[in-house]
Design a protein around this motif. Structure first.
Motif, mmCIF file in Angstrom:
data_model
loop_
_atom_site.group_PDB
_atom_site.id
_atom_site.type_symbol
_atom_site.label_atom_id
_atom_site.label_comp_id
_atom_site.label_asym_id
_atom_site.label_seq_id
_atom_site.Cartn_x
_atom_site.Cartn_y
_atom_site.Cartn_z
ATOM 1 N N PRO A 22 0.811 -1.217 0.000
ATOM 2 C CA PRO A 22 0.000 0.000 0.000
ATOM 3 C C PRO A 22 0.836 1.255 0.000
ATOM 4 C CG PRO A 22 -0.896 -1.593 1.533
ATOM 5 C CD PRO A 22 0.408 -2.162 1.049
ATOM 6 N N CYS A 23 2.045 1.186 0.546
ATOM 7 C CA CYS A 23 2.921 2.350 0.561
ATOM 8 C C CYS A 23 3.117 2.916 -0.834
ATOM 9 C CB CYS A 23 4.276 1.939 1.132
ATOM 10 S SG CYS A 23 5.534 3.197 1.099
ATOM 11 N N ALA A 24 2.997 2.055 -1.832
ATOM 12 C CA ALA A 24 3.245 2.498 -3.195
ATOM 13 C C ALA A 24 2.122 3.334 -3.756
ATOM 14 C CB ALA A 24 3.467 1.280 -4.090
ATOM 15 N N THR A 139 6.199 8.277 4.884
ATOM 16 C CA THR A 139 5.953 7.870 6.266
ATOM 17 C C THR A 139 5.663 9.076 7.151
ATOM 18 O OG1 THR A 139 7.366 5.913 6.062
ATOM 19 C CG2 THR A 139 6.936 6.718 8.281
ATOM 20 N N ALA A 140 6.490 10.108 7.026
ATOM 21 C CA ALA A 140 6.307 11.311 7.840
ATOM 22 C C ALA A 140 4.990 12.006 7.505
ATOM 23 C CB ALA A 140 7.479 12.264 7.625
ATOM 24 N N LEU A 141 4.671 12.103 6.233
ATOM 25 C CA LEU A 141 3.440 12.763 5.810
ATOM 26 C C LEU A 141 2.210 12.041 6.352
ATOM 27 C CD1 LEU A 141 4.456 13.530 2.125
ATOM 28 C CD2 LEU A 141 3.750 15.268 3.783
ATOM 29 N N ARG A 142 2.187 10.730 6.196
ATOM 30 C CA ARG A 142 1.016 9.963 6.640
ATOM 31 C C ARG A 142 0.934 9.906 8.162
ATOM 32 N NH1 ARG A 142 -1.767 7.435 2.603
ATOM 33 N NH2 ARG A 142 -0.704 7.213 0.592
ATOM 34 N N SER A 143 2.073 9.833 8.819
ATOM 35 C CA SER A 143 2.075 9.834 10.278
ATOM 36 C C SER A 143 1.502 11.141 10.817
ATOM 37 C CB SER A 143 3.503 9.639 10.800
ATOM 38 O OG SER A 143 3.539 9.732 12.212
ATOM 39 N N ASN A 144 1.951 12.258 10.271
ATOM 40 C CA ASN A 144 1.456 13.555 10.726
ATOM 41 C C ASN A 144 -0.009 13.764 10.364
ATOM 42 O OD1 ASN A 144 4.026 13.951 11.621
ATOM 43 N ND2 ASN A 144 4.593 15.454 10.073
ATOM 44 N N GLU A 157 -9.877 6.558 9.290
ATOM 45 C CA GLU A 157 -8.960 7.148 8.310
ATOM 46 C C GLU A 157 -7.541 7.183 8.861
ATOM 47 O OE1 GLU A 157 -10.482 10.785 6.217
ATOM 48 O OE2 GLU A 157 -12.150 10.518 7.626
ATOM 49 N N ALA A 158 -7.410 7.566 10.133
ATOM 50 C CA ALA A 158 -6.085 7.619 10.757
ATOM 51 C C ALA A 158 -5.433 6.237 10.755
ATOM 52 C CB ALA A 158 -6.212 8.139 12.186
ATOM 53 N N GLU A 159 -6.222 5.211 11.068
ATOM 54 C CA GLU A 159 -5.687 3.846 11.096
ATOM 55 C C GLU A 159 -5.181 3.429 9.719
ATOM 56 O OE1 GLU A 159 -5.623 -0.533 11.009
ATOM 57 O OE2 GLU A 159 -6.861 0.817 9.811
ATOM 58 N N ARG A 160 -5.907 3.787 8.677
ATOM 59 C CA ARG A 160 -5.488 3.416 7.317
ATOM 60 C C ARG A 160 -4.183 4.106 6.928
ATOM 61 N NH1 ARG A 160 -11.140 3.668 6.337
ATOM 62 N NH2 ARG A 160 -10.996 5.776 5.493
ATOM 63 N N ARG A 179 -1.236 4.493 15.527
ATOM 64 C CA ARG A 179 -2.205 3.505 15.042
ATOM 65 C C ARG A 179 -2.890 2.817 16.218
ATOM 66 N NH1 ARG A 179 -0.925 -1.357 10.824
ATOM 67 N NH2 ARG A 179 0.182 -2.228 12.619
ATOM 68 N N ALA A 180 -2.138 2.563 17.286
ATOM 69 C CA ALA A 180 -2.739 1.970 18.481
ATOM 70 C C ALA A 180 -3.824 2.892 19.030
ATOM 71 C CB ALA A 180 -1.670 1.725 19.541
#
Length: 248
Positions: A22-24, A139-144, A157-160, A179-180
């Motif tokens: 999915p990262c792709a 990673t940084a973009l999706r984490s933030n 949405e946050a979990e995805r 995610r937790a």
């Protein structure tokens, strides 16, 4: 005779490894189906066309989002992070396509000179660095972005987004923690998943206590505080799991 595996094939294999999860993103998965007739040059993201975009643009949107979060401008930050993610997707798609085309040009030869091998080695190294940088940025973009979504109670949405980020960086303790948090508050809650994420988070942060972290004193104190929070949250989640099991 040089009997090493084809560098072009190795590079394409590596590209598949980085882009298939999915990262792709969906755009990158479709990259192999793009032909030269497809004109993406007119697609615009912000003030630039797709062909003009660079990784610096994605990083710029990430930094803008960080400033907007600090000002509690969550809607603007969401737009910035989402735009950055879109740019990463376009750049990865471009990289996959260029690798496919380069591989096609190089498959016909029966022998390669040492100079040719050196050039191919260098090309693979550059492409892998580009892929790693794209993954780190995503990673940084999706984490933030997940942090904003959690604040807005948009837990699914946050979990995805966290899940995709962890495809890019499986050992990222911050994403595991977020995610937790999302999984604990989803309806219905995914407490087993939250417990697994917190265990991963605690395991990573425990390196701070072991003295194996090279972080500054200020950052180390922050990490220790987060470790304490993660342990308390883990115990809370375990208690909820036991309560649910007893209620069944």
């Amino acid at each position: 005779q040089d009997d090493r595996p084809s560098l072009e094939k190795a590079c394409r294999t590596a590209m598949t490894h980085f882009t298939a999860p999915p990262c792709a993103s969906s755009e990158a998965k479709k990259a192999k189906n793009i032909t030269k007739q497809d004109d993406t040059s007119t697609r615009r993201i912000g003030e630039k066309t797709a062909d003009e975009l660079t990784i610096d643009d994605a990083i710029r949107y990430k930094e803008a989002g960080n400033k907007q979060i600090a000002k509690e401008q969550y809607r603007d930050a969401e737009i910035s992070y989402s735009t950055g993610i879109e740019i990463v997707s376009v750049l990865r798609q471009r990289l996959v396509l260029s690798t496919e085309l380069d591989g096609g040009d190089n498959n016909g030869g029966t022998a390669s000179s040492s100079s040719g091998n050196s050039t191919a080695d260098h090309s693979v190294e550059i492409q892998m660095k580009q892929l790693n940088l794209l993954s780190q940025t995503e990673t940084a973009l999706r984490s933030n972005l997940s942090l904003i979504l959690i604040k807005q109670k948009r837990y699914d949405e946050a979990e995805r987004h966290c899940t995709v980020a962890l495809e890019c960086d499986p050992d990222n303790w911050k994403v595991c923690y977020r995610r937790a948090d999302a999984r604990e508050h989803m309806v219905p809650a995914d407490l087993i998943g939250a417990e697994a994420d917190l265990n991963r988070c605690v395991a990573s942060l425990s390196l701070v206590e072991d003295g194996t972290s090279s972080a500054s004193t200020f950052k180390m104190n922050t990490l220790k505080k987060t470790l304490g929070d993660a342990r308390r949250k883990l115990e809370h989640v375990k208690e909820r799991i036991i309560q649910e099991q007893q209620a069944q």
